[in-house]
Write an enzyme that holds these catalytic residues in place. Structure first.
Site, PDB file in Angstrom:
ATOM      1  N   PRO A 247      64.516  74.436 -17.620  1.00 57.64           N
ATOM      2  CA  PRO A 247      64.268  73.724 -16.369  1.00 57.64           C
ATOM      3  C   PRO A 247      64.291  72.196 -16.503  1.00 57.64           C
ATOM      4  O   PRO A 247      64.873  71.514 -15.668  1.00 57.64           O
ATOM      5  CB  PRO A 247      62.861  74.183 -15.970  1.00 57.64           C
ATOM      6  N   LYS A 248      63.685  71.662 -17.542  1.00 60.57           N
ATOM      7  CA  LYS A 248      63.615  70.207 -17.674  1.00 60.57           C
ATOM      8  C   LYS A 248      65.013  69.609 -17.906  1.00 60.57           C
ATOM      9  O   LYS A 248      65.408  68.639 -17.267  1.00 60.57           O
ATOM     10  CB  LYS A 248      62.662  69.843 -18.823  1.00 60.57           C
ATOM     11  N   VAL A 249      65.733  70.193 -18.850  1.00 64.15           N
ATOM     12  CA  VAL A 249      67.074  69.689 -19.159  1.00 64.15           C
ATOM     13  C   VAL A 249      68.006  69.864 -17.956  1.00 64.15           C
ATOM     14  O   VAL A 249      68.811  68.983 -17.637  1.00 64.15           O
ATOM     15  CB  VAL A 249      67.638  70.391 -20.412  1.00 64.15           C
TER      16      VAL A 249
END
Length: 324
Positions: A247-249
Site C-alpha cells: 500500500p505505501k509504495v
DNA sequence: TTCCAGGCCCATA
DNA sequence: TATGGGCCTGGA
C-alpha cells in the site's frame, strides 16, 4: 540545440526544497551553483534541463536552460518542466486549505514553496519506490543512480555525463546478483574482472528480485499509459499486483509517478504524526490512517502528507515521535 | 559490535 | 482476514 527562457510559477516555489525532500519519484537532480540539472526525455529526445531561481531567491521566477543533440521545442520543454515541478498547482489555494485546519496550519511556514516533485519517467518512479521500502533516502537514491549508470544510455554534456533510466525490457534482463552475472559471462575474462553489473551490486538487497519481476510485468501486461488514465482506486489495485509493491509504495507511485494528488502514502512516520495530532494516546492501523487522510484531505491528501512529514522533520516533532 | 531503517512477503492461525 | 517474523545493506 540550446535554449534558455524564464518562467513564473503559480505561487511560491522553493526549488531546492522540492528537489531535496526525498520524494520517491527520482533521486535529487545534480546541483551546480544554485542550479539543478538532469537528463530528461522530451518529445522522445534526450534533453539536459537546467533549472534555477533568478538570484537563487526562492520567491523569484525560474530560469530554464536546455540542451539537446536533437531539436526540441521550447514549449515542449516548458510543459515537461511544469509537469515535473507541479508548477500548475495553486499553492495559495493549498495554503488556504491548510490554514483551515489548526493541526495543519503550522506546516505552511516550514514548507513554503514545497511542491510535488513528479517523475519525469514513471517507470523510474516505480523502481525507486520499490527500492525505497524499508530503506533510507540516501541508500535508495544511490541505488537508482547506480542502476542508471550501469544500464541507462549515457550522454555527454559540457557539465558532465548523464544517463537515462533503463527501459523495463533492459531491466527485466538484468542479472539479480554476481553469481548470475558470472554464469552468463564468457570464460575468457581477465582474472581481476569485477562482477558489478547486477542489481544486488547496486545495493538493493532482497529487492533485486522484485525489481526484475516488476520490470517484466511492466514490459508485458501492465501498460503504464493505461494506468495513468485510470481512476485512483483502480490504479491502486492494479499497481498492488507488482512484486515489492504494498500500500505505501503503491501510493508513492501514484502520487509521485503519476501525479494522483488524492493518494496518501502512509509510512511509519506519517502514522505516528497523524496519531499524535488527531488521535493522541491511540494506535491506528496503517490502513486506518490511509482512509482517514484520504477522507479528510481529499484532493490535497498527497500534499498534506508531504507537508506533514517535512514539518515534523524540521520542527523536531519527528525526533520526539521516535519509538521509545 | 549490534541494531534498525520513510515495508513487503509469506507462513501461521 | 489478520498478525508477526525475516529480510539485504550500511550508517549510527
Amino acid at each position: 540545440m540550446k535554449t534558455q527562457f524564464h518562467f513564473n510559477p503559480k505561487g511560491p516555489f522553493n526549488l531546492s526544497l522540492t528537489i531535496n525532500s526525498g520524494q520517491t519519484s527520482q533521486p535529487p537532480w545534480k546541483e551546480d551553483n544554485h542550479h539543478f540539472q538532469e537528463l530528461v526525455i522530451v518529445d522522445g529526445a534526450p534533453c539536459l534541463v537546467k533549472i534555477g531561481h533568478e538570484d537563487s531567491d526562492p520567491e523569484n521566477r525560474v530560469n530554464i536552460m536546455a540542451e539537446s543533440p536533437e531539436t526540441v521545442s521550447e514549449k515542449a520543454i516548458k510543459t515537461k518542466v511544469q509537469d515535473i515541478f507541479g508548477l500548475e498547482h495553486d499553492l495559495d489555494q493549498l495554503y488556504t486549505f491548510l490554514g483551515e485546519d489548526p493541526k495543519l496550519k503550522p506546516t505552511i511556514a516550514f514548507c513554503r514553496g514545497l511542491r510535488i516533485f513528479k517523475a519525469h519517467n514513471p517507470f523510474e518512479c516505480i523502481i525507486s519506490s520499490i527500492s525505497s521500502a524499508n530503506c533510507s533516502i540516501l541508500r535508495w537514491t544511490r541505488s537508482v543512480n547506480d542502476i542508471k549508470r550501469r544500464w541507462g544510455d549515457g550522454y555527454r554534456f559540457s557539465s558532465g555525463d548523464f544517463y537515462t533510466f533503463p527501459s523495463p525490457t533492459v531491466l527485466a534482463r538484468a542479472p539479480e546478483h554476481d553469481l548470475e552475472e558470472m554464469q552468463r559471462c564468457e570464460d575468457n575474462l581477465p582474472l581481476d574482472f569485477v562482477f558489478d553489473k547486477n542489481l544486488q551490486a547496486c545495493g538493493v538487497g532482497y529487492r533485486a528480485k522484485y525489481i526484475i519481476n516488476a520490470s517484466r510485468m511492466v514490459q508485458s501486461e501492465l501498460n503504464l499509459e493505461k494506468l495513468a488514465r485510470m481512476k485512483y482506486k483502480r490504479a491502486f489495485d492494479t499497481i498492488l499486483q507488482l512484486p515489492g509493491v504494498g500500500p505505501k509504495v503503491a501510493d508513492c507511485i501514484l502520487l509521485y509517478g503519476l501525479g494522483m494528488g488524492e493518494a496518501f502514502p502512509v509510512d511509519v512516520w506519517i502514522k505516528r504524526i497523524i496519531e499524535h495530532l488527531y488521535f493522541p494516546g491511540e494506535e491506528l492501523k496503517p490502513q486506518e490512517v490511509r482512509e482517514f487522510g484520504m477522507e479528510r484531505y481529499g484532493d490535497w491528501a498527497g500534499y498534506v502528507q508531504l507537508y506533514l512529514f517535512h514539518y515534523a522533520r524540521k520542527s523536531g516533532l519527528l525526533e520526539s515521535l521516535k519509538k521509545k
